[in-house]
Motif scaffolding. Structure first.
Motif, PDB file in Angstrom:
ATOM      1  N   THR A 163       9.600   7.631 -10.913  1.00  0.00           N
ATOM      2  CA  THR A 163       8.329   7.080 -11.365  1.00  0.00           C
ATOM      3  C   THR A 163       8.506   5.639 -11.829  1.00  0.00           C
ATOM      4  O   THR A 163       9.357   5.339 -12.673  1.00  0.00           O
ATOM      5  CB  THR A 163       7.760   7.925 -12.517  1.00  0.00           C
ATOM      6  OG1 THR A 163       7.456   9.230 -12.015  1.00  0.00           O
ATOM      7  CG2 THR A 163       6.501   7.295 -13.085  1.00  0.00           C
ATOM      8  N   LEU A 166       6.543  10.014  -0.126  1.00  0.00           N
ATOM      9  CA  LEU A 166       5.566   8.936  -0.021  1.00  0.00           C
ATOM     10  C   LEU A 166       6.156   7.856   0.863  1.00  0.00           C
ATOM     11  O   LEU A 166       7.385   7.703   0.912  1.00  0.00           O
ATOM     12  CB  LEU A 166       5.242   8.327  -1.387  1.00  0.00           C
ATOM     13  CG  LEU A 166       4.298   9.055  -2.334  1.00  0.00           C
ATOM     14  CD1 LEU A 166       4.239   8.309  -3.666  1.00  0.00           C
ATOM     15  CD2 LEU A 166       2.914   9.197  -1.738  1.00  0.00           C
ATOM     16  N   SER A 172       0.849  -1.182   0.000  1.00  0.00           N
ATOM     17  CA  SER A 172       0.000   0.000   0.000  1.00  0.00           C
ATOM     18  C   SER A 172       0.893   1.242   0.000  1.00  0.00           C
ATOM     19  O   SER A 172       2.086   1.151   0.317  1.00  0.00           O
ATOM     20  CB  SER A 172      -0.919   0.023   1.224  1.00  0.00           C
ATOM     21  OG  SER A 172      -0.165   0.005   2.412  1.00  0.00           O
ATOM     22  N   GLY A 224       1.253   3.749  -2.643  1.00  0.00           N
ATOM     23  CA  GLY A 224       1.664   4.426  -3.870  1.00  0.00           C
ATOM     24  C   GLY A 224       0.727   5.569  -4.215  1.00  0.00           C
ATOM     25  O   GLY A 224      -0.256   5.822  -3.522  1.00  0.00           O
ATOM     26  N   GLY A 225       1.064   6.280  -5.297  1.00  0.00           N
ATOM     27  CA  GLY A 225       0.208   7.370  -5.733  1.00  0.00           C
ATOM     28  C   GLY A 225       0.953   8.388  -6.551  1.00  0.00           C
ATOM     29  O   GLY A 225       2.074   8.146  -7.013  1.00  0.00           O
ATOM     30  N   LEU A 226       0.310   9.544  -6.696  1.00  0.00           N
ATOM     31  CA  LEU A 226       0.869  10.651  -7.461  1.00  0.00           C
ATOM     32  C   LEU A 226       1.403  11.704  -6.497  1.00  0.00           C
ATOM     33  O   LEU A 226       0.700  12.093  -5.550  1.00  0.00           O
ATOM     34  CB  LEU A 226      -0.214  11.260  -8.351  1.00  0.00           C
ATOM     35  CG  LEU A 226       0.140  12.537  -9.115  1.00  0.00           C
ATOM     36  CD1 LEU A 226       1.247  12.272 -10.120  1.00  0.00           C
ATOM     37  CD2 LEU A 226      -1.111  13.094  -9.789  1.00  0.00           C
ATOM     38  N   THR A 275       2.834  -1.484  -6.746  1.00  0.00           N
ATOM     39  CA  THR A 275       2.059  -0.257  -6.584  1.00  0.00           C
ATOM     40  C   THR A 275       2.710   0.850  -7.413  1.00  0.00           C
ATOM     41  O   THR A 275       3.940   0.973  -7.442  1.00  0.00           O
ATOM     42  CB  THR A 275       1.961   0.136  -5.098  1.00  0.00           C
ATOM     43  OG1 THR A 275       1.087   1.252  -4.951  1.00  0.00           O
ATOM     44  CG2 THR A 275       3.316   0.485  -4.503  1.00  0.00           C
ATOM     45  N   GLN A 276       1.899   1.632  -8.080  1.00  0.00           N
ATOM     46  CA  GLN A 276       2.404   2.675  -8.966  1.00  0.00           C
ATOM     47  C   GLN A 276       2.781   3.918  -8.168  1.00  0.00           C
ATOM     48  O   GLN A 276       1.998   4.405  -7.345  1.00  0.00           O
ATOM     49  CB  GLN A 276       1.358   3.047 -10.009  1.00  0.00           C
ATOM     50  CG  GLN A 276       1.765   4.174 -10.941  1.00  0.00           C
ATOM     51  CD  GLN A 276       2.866   3.758 -11.896  1.00  0.00           C
ATOM     52  OE1 GLN A 276       2.824   2.669 -12.478  1.00  0.00           O
ATOM     53  NE2 GLN A 276       3.861   4.625 -12.074  1.00  0.00           N
ATOM     54  N   VAL A 277       3.979   4.408  -8.426  1.00  0.00           N
ATOM     55  CA  VAL A 277       4.430   5.692  -7.895  1.00  0.00           C
ATOM     56  C   VAL A 277       4.704   6.593  -9.087  1.00  0.00           C
ATOM     57  O   VAL A 277       5.510   6.251  -9.959  1.00  0.00           O
ATOM     58  CB  VAL A 277       5.690   5.541  -7.031  1.00  0.00           C
ATOM     59  CG1 VAL A 277       6.257   6.909  -6.668  1.00  0.00           C
ATOM     60  CG2 VAL A 277       5.377   4.738  -5.774  1.00  0.00           C
ATOM     61  N   THR A 278       4.033   7.721  -9.121  1.00  0.00           N
ATOM     62  CA  THR A 278       4.208   8.677 -10.200  1.00  0.00           C
ATOM     63  C   THR A 278       4.622  10.018  -9.625  1.00  0.00           C
ATOM     64  O   THR A 278       3.930  10.560  -8.746  1.00  0.00           O
ATOM     65  CB  THR A 278       2.924   8.847 -11.015  1.00  0.00           C
ATOM     66  OG1 THR A 278       2.525   7.584 -11.546  1.00  0.00           O
ATOM     67  CG2 THR A 278       3.128   9.835 -12.163  1.00  0.00           C
TER      68      THR A 278
END
Length: 115
Positions: free
Chosen positions: A90, A18, A7, A9-11, A109-112
């Motif tokens: 990213t 983060l 859990s 991740g995000g923009l 999980t995507q991190v941007t």
């Protein structure tokens, strides 16, 4: 059955922070090596940070001084605190656990990092 659930991740904007978390079940947590890997589009997966049980922490040169890996044995969870994020951070981040030579992975999980 071993299960890893990620859990966090995000923009985030450049320079932001983060914290990723990875909770494990079905493992002997205190004797395991934890890690975080990432894969950016068009690139190979790379090690970000690694935390052996009772050993020395390893970081990729690109994240040294900005990222910190830690573990909470009581919660069977480990973390990746990411500070001073850059657009080149990213990627899809995946947690990894090595228990007596058997490898397990989280779902990713995507991190941007973008303005």
């Amino acid at each position: 059955q071993v299960r890893l659930v990620e859990s966090g991740g995000g923009l985030v904007q450049p320079g932001g922070s983060l914290r990723l978390s990875c909770a494990a079940s079905g493992v002997i947590f205190s004797f395991s090596t934890m890690g975080w890997y990432r894969q950016a589009p068009g690139k190979q997966r790379e090690l970000v940070a690694r935390l052996p049980s009772g050993g020395t922490t390893n970081y990729a040169d690109s994240v040294k001084g900005r990222f910190t890996i830690s573990r909470d044995n009581a919660k069977n969870t480990w973390y990746l605190q990411m500070n001073s994020l850059k657009p080149e951070d990213t990627a899809v981040y995946s947690c990894n656990l090595d228990q007596f030579g058997s490898l397990y992975w989280g779902q990713g999980t995507q991190v941007t990092v973008s303005s």
